[in-house]
Design a protein around this motif. Sequence first.
Motif, PDB file in Angstrom:
ATOM      1  N   ALA A 245      44.075  76.239  -5.502  1.00 35.68           N
ATOM      2  CA  ALA A 245      43.098  77.291  -5.767  1.00 35.68           C
ATOM      3  C   ALA A 245      41.688  76.716  -5.666  1.00 35.68           C
ATOM      4  N   PRO A 246      40.701  77.532  -5.310  1.00 36.70           N
ATOM      5  CA  PRO A 246      39.327  77.050  -5.256  1.00 36.70           C
ATOM      6  C   PRO A 246      38.853  76.604  -6.643  1.00 36.70           C
ATOM      7  N   GLY A 247      38.158  75.488  -6.682  1.00 37.50           N
ATOM      8  CA  GLY A 247      37.630  74.972  -7.937  1.00 37.50           C
ATOM      9  C   GLY A 247      38.623  74.182  -8.758  1.00 37.50           C
ATOM     10  N   SER A 248      39.861  73.996  -8.278  1.00 37.24           N
ATOM     11  CA  SER A 248      40.840  73.222  -9.039  1.00 37.24           C
ATOM     12  C   SER A 248      40.574  71.732  -8.871  1.00 37.24           C
ATOM     13  N   SER A 249      41.277  70.910  -9.632  1.00 35.89           N
ATOM     14  CA  SER A 249      41.063  69.462  -9.568  1.00 35.89           C
ATOM     15  C   SER A 249      41.541  68.889  -8.231  1.00 35.89           C
ATOM     16  N   GLN A 250      42.451  69.566  -7.560  1.00 34.39           N
ATOM     17  CA  GLN A 250      42.964  69.089  -6.275  1.00 34.39           C
ATOM     18  C   GLN A 250      42.018  69.432  -5.124  1.00 34.39           C
ATOM     19  N   CYS A 251      41.127  70.360  -5.355  1.00 35.04           N
ATOM     20  CA  CYS A 251      40.211  70.827  -4.311  1.00 35.04           C
ATOM     21  C   CYS A 251      38.998  69.902  -4.247  1.00 35.04           C
ATOM     22  N   LEU A 252      38.701  69.382  -3.042  1.00 29.52           N
ATOM     23  CA  LEU A 252      37.549  68.495  -2.860  1.00 29.52           C
ATOM     24  C   LEU A 252      36.265  69.299  -2.738  1.00 29.52           C
ATOM     25  N   PRO A 253      35.181  68.848  -3.360  1.00 24.96           N
ATOM     26  CA  PRO A 253      33.891  69.502  -3.115  1.00 24.96           C
ATOM     27  C   PRO A 253      33.457  69.289  -1.666  1.00 24.96           C
ATOM     28  N   ALA A 254      32.672  70.207  -1.154  1.00 25.49           N
ATOM     29  CA  ALA A 254      32.259  70.144   0.251  1.00 25.49           C
ATOM     30  C   ALA A 254      31.474  68.873   0.551  1.00 25.49           C
ATOM     31  N   ALA A 255      30.603  68.445  -0.359  1.00 25.78           N
ATOM     32  CA  ALA A 255      29.788  67.248  -0.122  1.00 25.78           C
ATOM     33  C   ALA A 255      30.664  66.003   0.002  1.00 25.78           C
ATOM     34  N   GLU A 256      31.695  65.912  -0.827  1.00 29.19           N
ATOM     35  CA  GLU A 256      32.592  64.758  -0.761  1.00 29.19           C
ATOM     36  C   GLU A 256      33.394  64.766   0.532  1.00 29.19           C
ATOM     37  N   TYR A 257      33.859  65.949   0.927  1.00 30.09           N
ATOM     38  CA  TYR A 257      34.629  66.063   2.165  1.00 30.09           C
ATOM     39  C   TYR A 257      33.770  65.689   3.370  1.00 30.09           C
ATOM     40  N   LEU A 258      32.536  66.196   3.413  1.00 32.45           N
ATOM     41  CA  LEU A 258      31.652  65.926   4.545  1.00 32.45           C
ATOM     42  C   LEU A 258      31.213  64.472   4.605  1.00 32.45           C
TER      43      LEU A 258
ATOM     44  N   LYS B  90      33.050  61.945   4.053  1.00 35.77           N
ATOM     45  CA  LYS B  90      34.150  61.144   4.599  1.00 35.77           C
ATOM     46  C   LYS B  90      34.355  61.368   6.098  1.00 35.77           C
ATOM     47  N   LEU B  91      33.690  62.366   6.664  1.00 36.93           N
ATOM     48  CA  LEU B  91      33.868  62.648   8.087  1.00 36.93           C
ATOM     49  C   LEU B  91      33.231  61.562   8.938  1.00 36.93           C
ATOM     50  N   LYS B  92      33.895  61.221  10.011  1.00 36.82           N
ATOM     51  CA  LYS B  92      33.355  60.257  10.964  1.00 36.82           C
ATOM     52  C   LYS B  92      32.680  61.017  12.095  1.00 36.82           C
ATOM     53  N   PRO B  93      31.665  60.436  12.721  1.00 42.39           N
ATOM     54  CA  PRO B  93      31.010  61.157  13.815  1.00 42.39           C
ATOM     55  C   PRO B  93      31.950  61.324  15.005  1.00 42.39           C
ATOM     56  N   PHE B  94      31.711  62.361  15.784  1.00 41.46           N
ATOM     57  CA  PHE B  94      32.521  62.637  16.961  1.00 41.46           C
ATOM     58  C   PHE B  94      32.364  61.517  17.976  1.00 41.46           C
ATOM     59  N   GLU B  95      33.477  61.114  18.558  1.00 44.39           N
ATOM     60  CA  GLU B  95      33.451  60.016  19.518  1.00 44.39           C
ATOM     61  C   GLU B  95      34.470  60.302  20.613  1.00 44.39           C
ATOM     62  N   VAL B  96      34.094  60.105  21.862  1.00 45.53           N
ATOM     63  CA  VAL B  96      35.018  60.296  22.974  1.00 45.53           C
ATOM     64  C   VAL B  96      35.897  59.063  23.074  1.00 45.53           C
ATOM     65  N   VAL B  97      37.206  59.269  23.013  1.00 45.75           N
ATOM     66  CA  VAL B  97      38.150  58.162  23.028  1.00 45.75           C
ATOM     67  C   VAL B  97      39.109  58.387  24.187  1.00 45.75           C
ATOM     68  N   SER B  98      39.314  57.367  24.974  1.00 47.05           N
ATOM     69  CA  SER B  98      40.268  57.490  26.071  1.00 47.05           C
ATOM     70  C   SER B  98      41.585  56.822  25.667  1.00 47.05           C
ATOM     71  N   TYR B  99      42.681  57.415  26.062  1.00 54.21           N
ATOM     72  CA  TYR B  99      43.998  56.907  25.714  1.00 54.21           C
ATOM     73  C   TYR B  99      44.809  56.628  26.972  1.00 54.21           C
ATOM     74  N   LYS B 100      45.776  55.739  26.828  1.00 51.09           N
ATOM     75  CA  LYS B 100      46.677  55.437  27.920  1.00 51.09           C
ATOM     76  C   LYS B 100      48.078  55.349  27.321  1.00 51.09           C
ATOM     77  N   VAL B 101      49.044  55.931  28.009  1.00 48.97           N
ATOM     78  CA  VAL B 101      50.421  55.912  27.513  1.00 48.97           C
ATOM     79  C   VAL B 101      50.988  54.518  27.694  1.00 48.97           C
ATOM     80  N   LYS B 102      51.635  54.029  26.622  1.00 47.15           N
ATOM     81  CA  LYS B 102      52.242  52.706  26.685  1.00 47.15           C
ATOM     82  C   LYS B 102      53.540  52.790  27.497  1.00 47.15           C
ATOM     83  N   ASN B 103      53.653  52.024  28.578  1.00 44.29           N
ATOM     84  CA  ASN B 103      54.856  52.031  29.414  1.00 44.29           C
ATOM     85  C   ASN B 103      55.851  50.998  28.917  1.00 44.29           C
TER      86      ASN B 103
END
Length: 126
Positions: A43-56, A58-71
């Motif tokens: 529920a909103p405001g419960s102890s399990q609910c993170l405040p918006a400032a804390e959640y934001l 922890k966010l990492k900036p957007f980054e373009v990442v290239s992947y390759k399948v392991k053969n």
Amino acid sequence: MRQTVVRLAKSYTPMIKFVGARHPVVQHTGGAGAHACALDGIAPGSSQCLPAAEYLSKLKPFEVVSYKVKNTPKKGVSETDKRRLTFTDRALHENEVASVLDLPKRFRVRPLEDPEIDVINAGGAR
């Protein structure tokens, strides 16, 4: 008296016809409950609910990442190996950009102009 005026002087009848009876008004008992899509009924405001400032924070900036399948050397690529992706640092190829800001001007989102902002702030009405 003119005939057209008399003919047009009838009572107003709305063009919209509503089907069925009126819908009942639901009385809410108060207090915010859990959202239907919330995990474990948080529920909103419960102890399990993170405040918006804390959640934001922890966010990492957007980054373009290239992947390759392991053969695997055996029988090509299995389904489980397709899910395991490994990061491969490589230079950008032609027509690839590392950021949205590196796109050509014609592909960028154009900034809002003052008249557009005024229309939006007015609720769309002029």
